[in-house]
Motif scaffolding. Structure first.
Motif, short mmCIF file in Angstrom:
data_model
loop_
_atom_site.label_atom_id
_atom_site.label_comp_id
_atom_site.label_asym_id
_atom_site.label_seq_id
_atom_site.Cartn_x
_atom_site.Cartn_y
_atom_site.Cartn_z
N TYR A 29 53.56 -67.98 14.06
CA TYR A 29 52.97 -66.69 13.43
C TYR A 29 51.94 -67.11 12.38
CZ TYR A 29 52.51 -62.75 11.52
OH TYR A 29 51.70 -60.87 11.19
N GLY A 32 48.28 -68.08 13.04
CA GLY A 32 48.04 -67.35 14.23
C GLY A 32 47.84 -67.60 15.16
N TYR A 34 50.07 -66.90 18.11
CA TYR A 34 51.47 -65.83 18.41
C TYR A 34 51.57 -65.62 19.38
CZ TYR A 34 48.52 -64.33 14.15
OH TYR A 34 47.20 -63.68 12.93
N SER A 35 50.69 -66.83 20.20
CA SER A 35 51.71 -66.81 22.12
C SER A 35 53.21 -67.44 21.87
CB SER A 35 51.16 -66.70 22.86
OG SER A 35 49.86 -66.02 23.31
N GLN A 52 58.59 -59.43 14.14
CA GLN A 52 57.61 -60.47 14.17
C GLN A 52 57.04 -60.37 15.61
OE1 GLN A 52 57.37 -60.75 10.96
NE2 GLN A 52 56.91 -62.51 11.50
N ARG A 55 54.60 -57.60 15.58
CA ARG A 55 53.87 -57.82 15.16
C ARG A 55 52.55 -59.10 15.27
NH1 ARG A 55 57.10 -58.88 9.10
NH2 ARG A 55 56.52 -56.26 8.13
N SER A 56 53.56 -60.20 16.23
CA SER A 56 52.27 -61.05 16.94
C SER A 56 51.15 -59.66 17.98
CB SER A 56 53.42 -62.06 17.28
OG SER A 56 54.24 -62.69 16.54
N TYR A 57 52.30 -59.29 18.91
CA TYR A 57 51.34 -58.48 19.95
C TYR A 57 50.55 -57.19 19.06
CZ TYR A 57 55.04 -59.44 23.73
OH TYR A 57 56.03 -60.91 24.52
N ALA A 59 48.35 -58.58 16.64
CA ALA A 59 47.81 -59.85 15.95
C ALA A 59 46.67 -59.36 17.26
CB ALA A 59 48.57 -61.02 15.32
N ILE A 60 47.50 -60.40 18.73
CA ILE A 60 46.96 -60.63 19.29
C ILE A 60 46.01 -59.24 20.36
CG2 ILE A 60 47.80 -63.11 19.98
CD1 ILE A 60 49.46 -61.88 22.37
#
Length: 378
Positions: A29, A32, A34-35, A52, A55-57, A59-60
């Motif tokens: 994470y 970067g 994220y996937s 988390q 947050r990752s979804y 971010a992308i």
């Protein structure tokens, strides 16, 4: 005891493995990726992983999945204010203002002393066109933190647009006392002074706005007007030159530049720029014809002025001022008393509800002309 010892070892090993997996997900994470981070968090499970993943979804750019994950965390952990804050901000970003308002209302109910929660509730209300409610939230945010710059800006912006000078300056000065180089607040300060016709004081502020990198067209436009009003003609020309370099099809820039030359009494140059403005103006030429008429009248060329006012009237016969100038200009050069009278009577007939000065002047002139016509016949 032996079995208990084995169980403790297994539990410890499992916890250690989860910690290790979570660390791997966190490292992905952080850089970067994220996937892959989402896959790793999914293996670990739990609310921390779910947060988390949200947050990752986010971010992308997969905002719908992010919202679902945030909502899951909030439903499972109703006291998690951080998850609610991030969810509310994302809902604002997605223009889901009613939902955002619900989230921030809940946060402000739970934690009344947090200025950020008050600010974001204000943002939700502002986007729902609930002006009074949004102003109340911004003021609450400032009462909790006098340096809450975003709330100060929104209040200053609101009162600047409403032309409430004192209120606008109050919040602008508060913000600038905290951060003197905030370009948005300096810009608002300049606009307040400009709107108040304090052009000399507005000039250095517009100049600073440009110096700080916000060299938008409207800043040069208002700076040019301010220079012109302050009799700094060369600087006004420089400001308009920047605008024409960016867009040489903007008729208003040519008109403004013409007004500078007209104020300098360089009437031939003024006419050149008015004609340029009219060459690019779409679709109506009223402003251009009227300005050319004013210049011709200033040059005592009343017949030419009359012709330009006639053209302006043909372009837009709803403009009472144009027709009034048409009548008064004809009155200045013609000897045809009856035709003069006709123009003034037509003015009162077609524009009965215009400015009292126009009405009274026309009415008085009609009376004078009728008397002149009567004595001429006698």
């Amino acid at each position: 005891m032996k079995h208990l010892f084995i169980l403790i070892i297994l539990l410890f090993s499992r916890a250690e493995a989860q910690t290790s997996a979570f660390s791997i997900a966190d490292s992905l994470y952080t850089i970067g990726n994220y996937s892959k981070a989402i896959n790793e968090y999914s293996k670990v499970g739990g609310l921390s992983s779910a947060l988390q993943i949200a947050r990752s979804y986010n971010a992308i750019g997969n905002y719908e999945k992010a919202i679902k994950q945030y909502q899951y965390v909030v439903d499972e952990d109703v006291v998690n204010q951080l998850a609610q804050l991030e969810l509310g901000k994302l809902l604002l970003k997605m223009n889901r203002f009613e939902e955002a308002k619900s989230v921030f209302t809940n946060l402000t109910d739970v934690n009344t002393d947090n200025p950020e929660f008050q600010f974001y509730l204000g943002e939700a209300n502002r986007n729902l066109n609930l002006s009074e409610e949004s102003l109340e939230q911004y003021k609450k945010a400032i009462s909790l933190d006098s340096t809450n710059l975003r709330s100060l800006f929104q209040l200053a912006k609101y009162y600047t647009i409403k032309r409430e000078r004192d209120n606008a300056l109050k919040y602008i000065i508060m913000g600038l006392n905290f951060y003197e180089n905030d370009v948005s607040l300096i810009n608002l300060h300049a606009l307040v002074l400009f709107n108040d016709s304090q052009f000399e004081k507005a000039i250095p502020l517009f100049e600073k706005v440009i110096e700080l990198g916000k060299d938008k067209d409207y800043v040069y436009e208002k700076l040019g007007i301010s220079y012109n009003k302050n009799w700094e003609f060369n600087k006004a020309k420089e400001a308009y030159a920047v605008l024409l370099k960016r867009d040489d099809t903007n008729s208003q820039t040519y008109f403004d530049l013409a007004s500078v030359y007209q104020k300098e009494s360089k009437l031939d140059s003024a006419k050149i720029f008015i004609n340029k403005a009219m060459a690019v103006q779409k679709p109506i030429f009223v402003n251009g014809y009227s300005q050319l008429a004013y210049i011709a009248r200033e040059q005592k060329d009343f017949k030419t002025a009359f012709k330009f006012f006639e053209r302006a009237h043909l372009e837009d016969n709803s403009d009472a001022r144009v027709y009034y100038n048409l009548a008064t200009t004809y009155d200045q050069f013609s000897t045809d008393l009856q035709k003069k009278l006709n123009y003034y009577e037509n003015f009162l007939k077609h524009y009965p509800n215009e400015h009292p000065f126009y009405y009274e002047t026309a009415r008085k002139r009609i009376s004078e002309l009728k008397e002149e016509i009567h004595f001429t016949k006698e």
